[in-house]
Design a protein around this motif. Sequence first.
Motif, PDB file in Angstrom:
ATOM      1  N   PRO A 152     -77.360  25.579  14.521  1.00 42.95           N
ATOM      2  CA  PRO A 152     -78.618  24.570  14.555  1.00 42.95           C
ATOM      3  C   PRO A 152     -79.994  25.323  14.369  1.00 42.95           C
ATOM      4  CG  PRO A 152     -77.078  23.676  15.920  1.00 42.95           C
ATOM      5  CD  PRO A 152     -76.708  25.221  15.943  1.00 42.95           C
ATOM      6  N   ILE A 153     -80.295  26.068  15.529  1.00 36.48           N
ATOM      7  CA  ILE A 153     -81.566  26.610  15.634  1.00 36.48           C
ATOM      8  C   ILE A 153     -81.844  27.734  14.297  1.00 36.48           C
ATOM      9  CG2 ILE A 153     -82.910  27.988  17.249  1.00 36.48           C
ATOM     10  CD1 ILE A 153     -81.474  26.739  19.773  1.00 36.48           C
ATOM     11  N   GLY A 154     -81.186  28.848  14.257  1.00 38.56           N
ATOM     12  CA  GLY A 154     -81.150  29.594  13.515  1.00 38.56           C
ATOM     13  C   GLY A 154     -81.179  29.240  12.157  1.00 38.56           C
ATOM     14  N   THR A 155     -80.418  28.434  11.507  1.00 39.89           N
ATOM     15  CA  THR A 155     -80.389  27.878  10.253  1.00 39.89           C
ATOM     16  C   THR A 155     -81.767  26.896  10.005  1.00 39.89           C
ATOM     17  OG1 THR A 155     -78.096  27.736  10.499  1.00 39.89           O
ATOM     18  CG2 THR A 155     -79.094  26.478   8.490  1.00 39.89           C
ATOM     19  N   LEU A 156     -81.795  25.950  10.756  1.00 40.75           N
ATOM     20  CA  LEU A 156     -83.139  25.299  10.747  1.00 40.75           C
ATOM     21  C   LEU A 156     -84.359  26.066  10.714  1.00 40.75           C
ATOM     22  CD1 LEU A 156     -82.207  22.002  12.755  1.00 40.75           C
ATOM     23  CD2 LEU A 156     -82.517  22.022  10.326  1.00 40.75           C
ATOM     24  N   ALA A 157     -84.338  26.964  11.653  1.00 40.95           N
ATOM     25  CA  ALA A 157     -85.621  27.879  11.485  1.00 40.95           C
ATOM     26  C   ALA A 157     -85.945  28.514  10.449  1.00 40.95           C
ATOM     27  CB  ALA A 157     -85.477  28.803  12.850  1.00 40.95           C
TER      28      ALA A 157
END
Length: 985
Positions: A401-406
């Motif tokens: 979630p964090i890596g993709t959305l960032a």
Amino acid sequence: MDNADAEGGRDEGLQGKGGRKYRPVVANNDRAVVEMSSMDLGSSSSAQPPAHQPSLTKIKVGTNANMGAEGREGSAPADEQANGPPGEHKLELFGFDSLVNILGLKSMTGEHVQTPSSPRVGEDAFTTDGRRKPSDVKLGTMMGVFVPCLQNILGIIYYIRFSWIVGMAGIGESLLLVAFCGLCTFLTSISLSAIATNGAMKGGGPYYLIGRALGPEVGVSIGLCFFLGNAIAGALYVLGAVETFLKAMPAAEIFTEATTKVNGTISEPVQSISSHDLQIYGIVVTIILCLIVFGGVKMINRVAPAFLIPVLFSVFCIIIGIFLARKDDPVAGVTGLSLESFKENWGSDYQTTNEAGIPDADGKVYWNFNALVGLFFPAVTGIMAGSNRSASLKDTQRSIPIGTLAATLTTTGLYLISVLLFGAVATREKLLTDRLLTASVAWPFPVIVQIGIILSTLGAALQSLTGAPRLLAAIANDDILPILNYFKVADGKEPYIATLFTSIICAGCVVIGNLDLITPTITMFFLLCYAGVNLSCFLLDLLDAPSWRPRWKFHHWSFSLLGASINIVIMFLISWSFTIVSLALASLIYYYVSIKGKAGDWGDGFKSAYFQLALRSLRSLGANQVHPKNWYPIPLIFCRPWGKLPDNVPCHPKLADFANCMKKKGRGMSIFFAILDGDYYERAEDAKAACKQLDAYIEYKRCEGVAEIVVAPSMTEGFRGIVQTMGLGNLKPNIVVMRYPEIWRRENLSQIPATFVSIINDCIVANKAVVIVKGLDEWPNEYQRQYGTIDLYWIVRDGGLMLLLSQLLLTKESFESCKIQVFCIAEEDSDAEALKADVKKFLYDLRMQAEVIVITIKSWDLQVEGGGQQDESMEAFNSAQKRIINYLAEIKATAEKNGTPLITDGKPVVVNEQQVEKFLFTTLKLNSTILRYSRMAAVVLVSLPPPPVNHPAYCYMEYMDLLVEKVSRILLVRGYRRDVVTLFT
């Protein structure tokens, strides 16, 4: 002798114990018996628990641990004795010993697979001496998700086409374009985050998520399309890098081609890049990238920053160059950041261009907003690059979630800012004619942008060649398609064969060179995958099953539905023809998987949807009785009440054939059940094994139904419980089907009459219809065509059940050549014609074609007095009469000896010899009539008389034996207190 002995030996869960081999089946030539007898589903006996459980303070897990039936470990090592016996541990006293069993805990995340011989990826693994094994290299959020997504998203389109898009669409519509495409990937990232945080995630990325949510068929079809899209996209990135390199360094060309470019009236010679140069350099680059991928996660981690850092630096140089640009810049058309340029470029200027994108009134390519969506959308794809490597991540629930959305927000923000900057720094003519405007304004040298283009495309190609093989290996490891077994890879190992296969596809596409016809399809594959992710989250969120507990809370089913809708809209905006091609390819794969694939139960969302739909349908049926127009037979089929069958044959093979005859075009549900005598605590494992065998039988016979096994102290008690509780609401079974106990007298099984009468009485009390089949061994299968008549002896009003059963028989191929005859009983000859006319009118209104034959009571008496045809029936009558007299004399003598009233089978009875004689005589007349008119009938249906109150069960069995005497195939039918047919439309 108990009831189970009636089956020729105690029923051991339909399967032997202790590894006993079953005897071969030779008594019956039916193919189902022969093949079912060879089935061996393993021992039905439960595995014994280990003699010694491991202590709570020290646990050792070896790769050769012996697992019990419940996933327990084998015996603990001898050195654990020092910790004391297991009984000293408080947790173990309450049965919580399995909580400290590592493999037992991990079985909760398994998917109905056997215990692996080696620990899975991400699980704690210990060596035999108790020390933790060194774990494989795992990736974090930055290197595992953010960097791959950023490399895939930020590509060549930003460098060579983005400023052109701003010039064509204007600043306003360019902002709308970026926002529209960015919203699509952002909503997809939200859905991806929700599903990825709903539990442990194995390799396969989006395939794993889609397959577990929408089922294996959908998952494999979208997963293979996504793999193909990634593999071919790698070739596109390689060709883009090589083309940019050769344009920047013409001296590196091996083959040169001189062409003439015509721009208006001016002709100028241009050196074009040879296709052979593209092929040679492309294959070399593909091999180098393949070797990097073969180096594994460590090598990729070292190389990826080398590709990304120069790309980010080039973007920084472009932005700095825009701010430093001046109006007196020698490059014509660059105005610097100017409000006038911003106002001039705000509106769109759609026009025709030549194939190079240069505005030309005679050009063949016309651009509009829809066309620009197809051109720009590949610049936002790549959000799955991190999830594709899920097997290599330390913490998928945090990193994805964090890596993709960032990465999504970073690139979308960059695109929005760049729209404003490009629109304010140059004139529209400059934006439309200079494809490398980014290099023209870059600070301090244009070559920095050329290096950025090359490295960005190589980085995207590296991520494609890294993610695609892992995706293919994950599909193969699920063992759905046997053809993909070559690409299987052990947990924690690199997918070398899948990598080699992906590289071959990539190299083959590089050799082709011109991929203009395939490029839109690749974009469709990405959009198809994104739509699958959104639909998966939509389905799971809408159903809201108890297992749906994602850690990512910022999601809603409406967002997922909006994301899926935008994906589909973009597909048709780009090209409706390529959309149809991609959907057709996915459908073909789906069809192939459904035919050739192995069944996999992953607890997908469709199963939950079916459950919710079933509940809604059940509630909609209500508690009231079903209307006759909507009535379906739901047979409750008693598999092994009596009769000899091999222990490993769970049901008479012809019972399923008969059950299918009770359904119209196969529609309807059957419930096959058997009763095991004994204590449930002791025979629970036997019941599970028997249920598996019965399920295999039902599937083999292609009969829609379910299997149920009940353990009870006796057959009578077991059936009484089943007939009261089986089913839900109006989906409870309404017809009890069982075999007629023809063997009871032949083998002197004296307990069968009481059980048989008890079952019929229970059905009457529970308001269930009854169909008893005599001559089941001779019942035809679907390939044995029958001729003659189906004769109905309609004596008792049964709600039309007997008529309906005859019509259902006619719908089967085996009975479709037969005709129906209905025999009615009239008291007087004068009533015969009127009764015949009424029955004909009734059958006509029911849309049933049948010949009506009326028989009077007087003709019965004449037949019996006349002899002849009734001789064989009289012989059976006399024999039955003698046996009943002897039986009654025996129970009377016993009662006089003990000084008690007449008692049989534990119940008091009243013996009225005149009434017994009347029953026998009535049965004799009906049997003689059947033998006279229906000796050659394909099947005979006759009303089942209820057991007379207070009559001994033995006498009732004699009545029934006399009724079916010398009739080879007969159905005894008793309806219940309601109609199953109606006259009205």
